[in-house]
Enzyme design. Structure first.
Site: not given
Ligand code: ZN
Length: 287
Positions: A113, A94, A2-3
């Site tokens: 991740r 997760h 994500p930016e």
């Protein structure tokens, strides 16, 4: 990853749903992500009220009424999901941290991740990750956009003066300018017709000004479209963004350049590698 636009949308979602709510309990499902999650988190958050959410670069800051701020970074695949408590609590795969408020909402941090960050700091002190961060590319008030564009161009013109690195790599450096990642840098360079292989110091003031304008245009368009959803990125309500439909160059190697086609030129988008990351560009449009 994500930016800025994606993080901004998540921040807005959190701000709209959770500001003013009081934290009742915290469930911690693991002790570390990219770094350890602070041991003091439960003590600091318990019975505190959330007073605001702020974005700085790609970080989300959750300010509490008890002098603490929680810092979140979504890493490669992180999500912050808000759900009303009327759905029966079930730990998702997760899910690493869950906050439950007295107003009956869950806030879940989910990150397959585990490159994300959850940290805690005193609001009056700056977090170490924020100390040397460059300025934001967008003005805090959209009405000030033009004035801010000029200020930012002055600042970057000075910063670039002795930078021999490729402009593409310099724009990714969070110490120079905050919040930009590979997608939006490729798109902004294309829009301003500047090659990613130019040396930063070779850019004129006018080129830098046009580049900042392009960066702002792209970021605002992306925010409007709900960000770009690749793999994991979603809004706090689980919905996806659609700005990936509007990409001109990113991920489009071998496709015809749409700007060239408008000028009756035929050229395909190229891909090069810079600092280990793909750069997508049109070698006819971008000089
Ligand atoms: Zn082109």
């Amino acid at each position: 990853m994500p930016e800025l636009p994606e993080v901004e949308i998540v921040k807005r979602g959190l701000k709209n749903t959770l500001t003013g709510q009081k934290i009742q309990s915290i469930k911690r499902h693991r002790h570390n992500l990219r770094h350890n999650i602070p041991i003091a988190l439960e003590t600091a958050l318990g019975n505190s009220r959330i007073i605001n959410f702020v974005r700085r670069g790609k970080y989300i800051l959750m300010e509490l009424d008890n002098q603490f701020t929680v810092l979140f970074h979504l890493g490669m695949s992180g999500k912050l999901i808000v759900q009303p408590l009327n759905t029966r609590y079930e730990k998702q795969i997760h899910e690493h941290l869950t906050l439950i408020t007295y107003e009956e909402y869950y806030l879940k941090f989910i990150d397959p991740r585990r490159f994300g960050i959850i940290d805690l700091f005193l609001t009056k002190k700056k977090h170490k990750l924020l100390i040397n961060m460059g300025p934001e590319p967008l003005a805090s008030d959209e009405k000030q956009s033009e004035k801010y564009c000029k200020e930012l161009s002055d600042y970057l013109f000075k910063k670039f003066k002795n930078k021999k690195q490729f402009i593409k790599n310099v724009l990714l450096d969070q110490h120079i300018i905050a919040g930009l990642g590979n997608i939006y840098v490729c798109e902004a360079l294309f829009l301003s017709k500047i090659s990613p292989f130019r040396r930063a110091l070779s850019l004129s003031f006018e080129e830098i000004y046009s580049l900042i304008q392009s960066i702002q245009t792209i970021l605002l368009q992306a925010i409007k479209a709900g960000g770009s959803s690749m793999r994991d990125y979603v809004h706090v309500n689980g919905k996806r963004g659609y700005f990936q439909m509007q990409w001109n160059v990113y991920g489009k190697e071998g496709e015809y350049c749409t700007f060239c086609l408008k000028l009756n030129n035929i050229n395909k988008i190229k891909r090069g590698i810079q600092a280990g990351r793909s750069s997508f560009y049109c070698d006819l449009c971008q000089k």
